[in-house]
Every structure is written in C-alpha cells, then in structure tokens.
Scaffold this active site. Structure first.
Site, PDB file in Angstrom:
ATOM      1  N   LYS A  48      -2.505  -0.821 -12.467  1.00 52.21           N
ATOM      2  CA  LYS A  48      -3.423  -0.978 -11.328  1.00 52.21           C
ATOM      3  C   LYS A  48      -3.686   0.380 -10.684  1.00 52.21           C
ATOM      4  O   LYS A  48      -4.831   0.722 -10.377  1.00 52.21           O
ATOM      5  CB  LYS A  48      -2.860  -1.969 -10.302  1.00 52.21           C
ATOM      6  N   ASP A  67      -8.153   3.130   4.735  1.00 50.62           N
ATOM      7  CA  ASP A  67      -8.732   1.849   5.089  1.00 50.62           C
ATOM      8  C   ASP A  67      -9.418   1.333   3.842  1.00 50.62           C
ATOM      9  O   ASP A  67     -10.073   2.099   3.118  1.00 50.62           O
ATOM     10  CB  ASP A  67      -9.727   1.965   6.244  1.00 50.62           C
ATOM     11  N   LYS A  95       0.835  -1.198   0.000  1.00 48.03           N
ATOM     12  CA  LYS A  95       0.000   0.000   0.000  1.00 48.03           C
ATOM     13  C   LYS A  95       0.874   1.255   0.000  1.00 48.03           C
ATOM     14  O   LYS A  95       0.575   2.230  -0.699  1.00 48.03           O
ATOM     15  CB  LYS A  95      -0.940   0.002   1.218  1.00 48.03           C
ATOM     16  N   PHE A 145      -1.657  -7.868  -4.025  1.00 48.17           N
ATOM     17  CA  PHE A 145      -1.741  -8.564  -2.741  1.00 48.17           C
ATOM     18  C   PHE A 145      -3.206  -8.904  -2.472  1.00 48.17           C
ATOM     19  O   PHE A 145      -4.081  -8.615  -3.293  1.00 48.17           O
ATOM     20  CB  PHE A 145      -1.162  -7.683  -1.620  1.00 48.17           C
ATOM     21  N   GLY A 146      -3.446  -9.479  -1.303  1.00 48.37           N
ATOM     22  CA  GLY A 146      -4.824  -9.715  -0.853  1.00 48.37           C
ATOM     23  C   GLY A 146      -5.668 -10.478  -1.863  1.00 48.37           C
ATOM     24  O   GLY A 146      -5.284 -11.543  -2.356  1.00 48.37           O
TER      25      GLY A 146
HETATM   26  P1  IMP Z   1      -6.472  -2.629   5.647  1.00 50.29           P
HETATM   27  O1  IMP Z   1      -4.993  -2.866   5.618  1.00 50.29           O
HETATM   28  O2  IMP Z   1      -7.100  -2.705   6.966  1.00 50.29           O
HETATM   29  O3  IMP Z   1      -6.877  -1.413   4.836  1.00 50.29           O
HETATM   30  O4  IMP Z   1      -7.081  -3.922   4.937  1.00 50.29           O
HETATM   31  C1  IMP Z   1      -7.235  -3.982   3.610  1.00 50.29           C
HETATM   32  C2  IMP Z   1      -7.521  -5.418   3.203  1.00 50.29           C
HETATM   33  O5  IMP Z   1      -8.465  -5.381   2.136  1.00 50.29           O
HETATM   34  C3  IMP Z   1      -6.273  -6.112   2.671  1.00 50.29           C
HETATM   35  O6  IMP Z   1      -5.628  -6.890   3.628  1.00 50.29           O
HETATM   36  C4  IMP Z   1      -6.830  -6.946   1.537  1.00 50.29           C
HETATM   37  O7  IMP Z   1      -7.322  -8.150   2.069  1.00 50.29           O
HETATM   38  C5  IMP Z   1      -8.018  -6.123   1.042  1.00 50.29           C
HETATM   39  N1  IMP Z   1      -7.577  -5.176  -0.019  1.00 50.29           N
HETATM   40  C6  IMP Z   1      -7.579  -3.819   0.030  1.00 50.29           C
HETATM   41  N2  IMP Z   1      -7.096  -3.285  -1.108  1.00 50.29           N
HETATM   42  C7  IMP Z   1      -6.774  -4.322  -1.886  1.00 50.29           C
HETATM   43  C8  IMP Z   1      -6.197  -4.411  -3.190  1.00 50.29           C
HETATM   44  O8  IMP Z   1      -5.842  -3.422  -3.856  1.00 50.29           O
HETATM   45  N3  IMP Z   1      -6.032  -5.651  -3.655  1.00 50.29           N
HETATM   46  C9  IMP Z   1      -6.368  -6.769  -2.968  1.00 50.29           C
HETATM   47  N4  IMP Z   1      -6.877  -6.748  -1.742  1.00 50.29           N
HETATM   48  C10 IMP Z   1      -7.089  -5.528  -1.212  1.00 50.29           C
END
Ligand code: IMP
Length: 215
Positions: A192, A73, A12, A168-169
């Site tokens: 992206k 977030d 991020k 990711f994710g």
């Molecule tokens: P945060 O770090 O609490 O904002 O959690 C965001 C979560 O949402 C990540 O751990 C991913 O699981 C998902 N996420 C958010 N943005 C993305 C992205 O760009 N690609 C894939 N998963 C995402």
C-alpha cells in the site's frame, strides 16, 4: 532536526514512519504527538481543501509543541459525487460534524453512506481517488515545504466490496487502479505504501526534508 508527526491516527503514523524510514533520512528524528507525553488541543480543520487543512494542522502543532511539525490531510474524492466526501471524509456520516463517535464505527457508517449514495451507479462510473497533502511548519509558524500524492481507483459495487482486513477508513471499498482487482484493504502495508497517496506525498516530502536539512 526533530519533527513531530501531527496526527493521532496510529495507522497514518505507522504508514508515514515506514515510508520516511525507508528514505534513510538520518538527520531527521520523527516523534508522534503521543510520544511528547501530554495532550494538545486539536485545531479546527476549517480549510476548504486538503492543502489548507494540512497547513492549519502543521502550523498549529508547531506553535503548540515548539518543534518542527509535519501534518497531513487526506481523504477520498468520488467523481460521481462531485468530489465528495472530500475534506469531510473522516466525518462524512455526520456531514462533517465531529460527534465523538469511535473511529471504527465512524468508518463503517461513512462506508455505508458512500455505498448508499452510489446505489445503481455502474463500476465504470465509480472513479475515485485518495488524496494526501502534507505540510511542514517551523516552530515560528513558517510553512517550509508542502507535498501532494494521489492514488486512483474505483469504489466497488456491492457484489465486489467490502473486502480486505488491512488499512482503515474507505480501504475496504476502494478498488485500486489500473486493474481494479483488489481493494486497498487487501494490500499488505508495504504494498500500500508503495502505491498510496500518503506514500507518494511522504516520498516527495522526504526529498524536501533532504534539501532543507542539507542546508
Ligand atoms: P484526516 O485524518 O482528517 O486526514 O482524514 C482522513 C480520512 O480520509 C480518514 O478518516 C479516512 O476516512 C479517509 N482516508 C484517508 N486516507 C485513507 C486511506 O489510506 N485509506 C482509507 N481511507 C483513507
């Protein structure tokens, strides 16, 4: 203005830096929490919405670091699952509980859970979107600006996903609208950023920063 990016997620941070650098904000110096060289306690993300959590993180880290702080977030909303995983996207496999599991394993288990919950749902009913909310807070705890971005798509069926090595994710599962041909994990980082929820929210925040720093 020195601004601390309030995230420990390197992906991020890289995405945010790239977008904000492209916006040519000369009056703004971006540093990460890691750059400050000490550990800060993580605030509990107890908000019911992405926007609330962004505000919680921005104000908490601004108070802790003494600098202006930009927090985001983000997460995934799947229509067929009534908006889940939503604010618990990063810990969906443990119902939102933080268990200390490594990110890589967590991502894999989250993805397996989503695919399991969507079993038998056809592609045209697997609409989903990534959402990103950002908040900028001053060291005094005032929220100076907020922004939001979204990216529409569908969660692929098991014959199509997971695919792709970037991001990711949930990226390997997420087929990007409007043609749903590739996952967001197949997009080069630049592509992206041009399309993503985080890119859109960051560009909107950059406009806010330009307005704030011009005063
Ligand atoms: P945060 O770090 O609490 O904002 O959690 C965001 C979560 O949402 C990540 O751990 C991913 O699981 C998902 N996420 C958010 N943005 C993305 C992205 O760009 N690609 C894939 N998963 C995402």
């Amino acid at each position: 203005m020195k601004i601390v990016l309030a995230t420990g997620n390197q992906h991020k941070t890289a995405e945010l830096r790239a977008v904000l650098a492209g916006e040519g904000l000369r009056a703004v110096e971006l540093v990460s929490l890691a750059d400050l060289g000490r550990d800060f306690p993580e605030p509990a993300e107890i908000g019911a919405t992405f926007a609330e959590n962004a505000r919680i993180k921005a104000t908490a880290y601004a108070a802790l670091t003494g600098f202006h702080c930009l927090a985001d977030d983000s997460g995934l909303e799947i229509d067929a699952l009534e908006g889940r995983p939503g604010v618990i996207s990063s810990h969906y496999c443990t119902q939102g509980l933080e268990t200390g599991m490594a990110r890589g394993e967590r991502d894999e288990r989250n993805n397996r859970r989503v695919m399991h919950e969507l079993e038998g749902v056809p592609l045209d009913r697997r609409a989903a979107r990534f959402v990103c909310e950002m908040a900028l807070a001053s060291p005094e705890g005032r929220v100076l600006a907020t922004s939001r971005g979204t990216m529409e798509g569908r969660i692929g069926t098991p014959d199509r996903v997971p695919r792709g090595a970037h991001g990711f994710g949930y990226d390997p599962l997420f087929l990007v609208a409007p043609d749903f041909a590739s996952t967001s994990a197949e997009l080069e980082p630049k592509a992206k950023n041009a399309l993503s929820h985080r890119g859109e929210a960051a560009r909107r925040m950059a406009a806010e920063l330009r307005r704030i720093t011009a005063v």
